[in-house]
Structure formats: C-alpha cells, structure tokens
Design an enzyme around this catalytic site. Structure first.
Site, short mmCIF file in Angstrom:
data_model
loop_
_atom_site.label_atom_id
_atom_site.label_comp_id
_atom_site.label_asym_id
_atom_site.label_seq_id
_atom_site.Cartn_x
_atom_site.Cartn_y
_atom_site.Cartn_z
N HIS A 168 -3.99 -3.09 -8.19
CA HIS A 168 -5.13 -3.68 -7.48
C HIS A 168 -6.27 -3.73 -8.80
O HIS A 168 -7.02 -4.84 -9.10
CB HIS A 168 -5.67 -2.88 -6.46
CG HIS A 168 -6.77 -3.42 -5.60
ND1 HIS A 168 -7.04 -2.90 -4.62
CD2 HIS A 168 -7.13 -4.77 -5.61
CE1 HIS A 168 -8.06 -3.67 -3.96
NE2 HIS A 168 -7.99 -4.98 -4.60
N GLU A 215 0.92 -1.20 -0.06
CA GLU A 215 0.03 0.12 0.01
C GLU A 215 0.85 1.24 0.11
O GLU A 215 1.90 1.27 0.83
CB GLU A 215 -0.92 0.02 1.14
CG GLU A 215 -2.15 -1.06 1.30
CD GLU A 215 -3.25 -0.59 0.52
OE1 GLU A 215 -3.36 0.63 0.01
OE2 GLU A 215 -4.38 -1.40 0.71
ZN LIG Z 1 -6.11 -1.37 -3.52
#
Ligand SMILES: [Zn+2]
Length: 277
Positions: free
Chosen positions: A165, A111
């Site tokens: 993602h 992240e």
């Molecule tokens: Zn994500």
C-alpha cells in the site's frame, strides 16, 4: 352482430400485442474475438490492518473500507474472501503506480491482521525504523505466499505489480511495513519483484552515484513505477517515496534518505525488470 364486433376488437388487440412483442436477438461471442482488451485485475496490493482480529473484521465489513482477502492472526487456518475478485473493493484510496491511478479499479487487495507500529512509536518524529514494526506470524506469510502465487498466475500479474500500500500512496501509508518479507516471498513462492545481488554490487559505486543529480535519481524511481515530482530537491513528498521504496526493498535501512545502497538496489531493479543499463 355485437358478438362479431367483440371478436374483431379481440383480434385487433391480439395482433397489436404480438406486433409489439420484443424480438430476442442472439449474442454471438464466438465469431469475432477482439485482441484489444485486458484483465480488470493488474495489481495486487498488500496491507496490514493496524488492528487485532475483531476490529479488523468489523472495519472490513463496514461500508467505509473493504478488501478482497483477509488473513487473520492466530490459529485460524482459513483465508477469507470478502469481495469477489471481479468486483472492486475499497482498499487502495488515492493511489498511483506505473502511470495508473485509483488502483481500486485494477487491483486485488489483501489485508493481513497486524498491528503495524506499537503505540509508543506511532508519533515517532521521522520515519519509523525497522525495529518499530511488529513481526508477522509464520502462517500468515505462508497464506500470503500461496494466495499471491495463485492470483498472480490466474490473472497473469507481472512481478512489478505486486505492491505494498505504501508503494502506491507513499505520503499516506506505511503498510504492510518494514517487517513484511518481500524477499522471502520472492525466493520461496516466486512472487513479487526482487533484485539480483550481483546487479546491486555492480552499482555499489560511490563515484558513479555521486555524479547523479536528484532529478536523474527521481527519474529512475519513476521508471520503476513510483509517482514522484520532478523538482531538483528531496522535499518531504519525495522522501516519502524513498521511504516507501526502502520499506519494500531495503527495510533494515529505511531512513527516508537517498543513499548509495538504495540507489544501487533501484538501478539493479531497473536493470532486471526494465532492461535498463
Ligand atoms: Zn493499507
């Protein structure tokens, strides 16, 4: 007499105890080594947090979501490891790529603190444009480059399995967005997939492209790894896949519409990574 009786009872108890004591069997992990196995970790998935440092940390420390690594914004020079690599983190959600689903099982999630899309563009009616996404910081990209390079060497992760993602959940996710520099990471750190320019030029042929049916182009996307339906139309779900592909490989032209350039890049990738003509 009574004393002898107790001694016999004690002796019997002792024999009873020792006979039920568990025998410890040795585990030999050297004699037979199987070939049929693989690493848990086969993919690396990149995200943006869509929030600032404080909210991102709070979210990733909650019981709702997590990632293996966190890259903050600003001066902080550390890379944070929140979940050990060999454990599952909850970052991917419903996802699939290259015929695998539930990628939390087989991936490492990274992240990056980045707001993604400013509020004024969040309800943009069609797919967000390149300019709508917020730039990453130089140090963040350096950290990602190093980290992904080290992880992909350590776990032997193929270039094609280092993904956004949005690649694995095109109808739900846009992160890490159009400003994530996949080409730079490929060129500078040798991580992730990228096409060769001369191959792309080879396929920049409108006449050839115009002969391809939607089903044929979808097959090319599927061959590369994208999960896509097999209908002969560019419905919303299929356009979401095109958009995810463009965010990754043609971010300045991320429209959600299939076009010659997107097609040529797709063919160039399949030539390079799948050895397809
Ligand atoms: Zn994500």
């Amino acid at each position: 007499m009574k004393k002898n009786f107790y001694m016999i009872i004690m002796l019997l108890l002792f024999i009873g105890c020792s006979s039920t004591r568990e025998k410890i069997y040795e585990i030999d992990d050297k004699k037979y080594i199987a070939k049929g196995k693989n690493e848990r970790i086969q993919f690396i998935i990149i995200h943006y947090t869509a929030g600032a440092n404080e909210v991102s940390v709070k979210e990733l420390m909650s019981e709702r979501a997590s990632s293996h690594y966190l890259i903050l914004s600003g001066e902080d020079e550390k890379i944070y490891n929140l979940v050990p690599d060999n454990e599952r983190a909850w970052h991917a959600g419903i996802s699939s790529f290259r015929g695998r689903s539930n990628l939390n099982d087989t991936s490492i999630g990274i992240e990056i603190v980045n707001e993604g899309i400013p509020p004024k563009y969040r309800d943009y009616p069609t797919y967000n444009l390149y300019d709508h996404y917020i730039e990453y910081e130089k140090m963040q990209i350096e950290k990602v480059g190093q980290l992904v390079r080290n992880l992909s060497v350590k776990y032997k992760i193929p270039a094609r399995n280092i993904l956004a993602h949005s690649d694995i959940a095109p109808s739900r996710k846009k992160d890490p967005g159009a400003k994530f520099p996949w080409k730079l990471l490929h060129d500078k750190y040798g991580v992730g997939a990228w096409y060769d320019e001369e191959d792309k030029e080879l396929y920049m042929n409108y006449e050839e492209y115009s002969k391809r049916t939607i089903i044929e182009i979808k097959k090319e996307l599927k061959d590369y790894g994208y999960e896509i339906n097999e209908t002969n139309e560019w419905d919303k779900a299929s356009k979401d896949v095109i958009y995810a592909f463009q965010l990754h490989f043609n971010p300045k032209n991320s429209s959600g519409e299939m076009d010659l350039e997107t097609y040529a890049i797709l063919k160039a990738l399949n030539k390079k990574y799948l050895h397809k003509k």
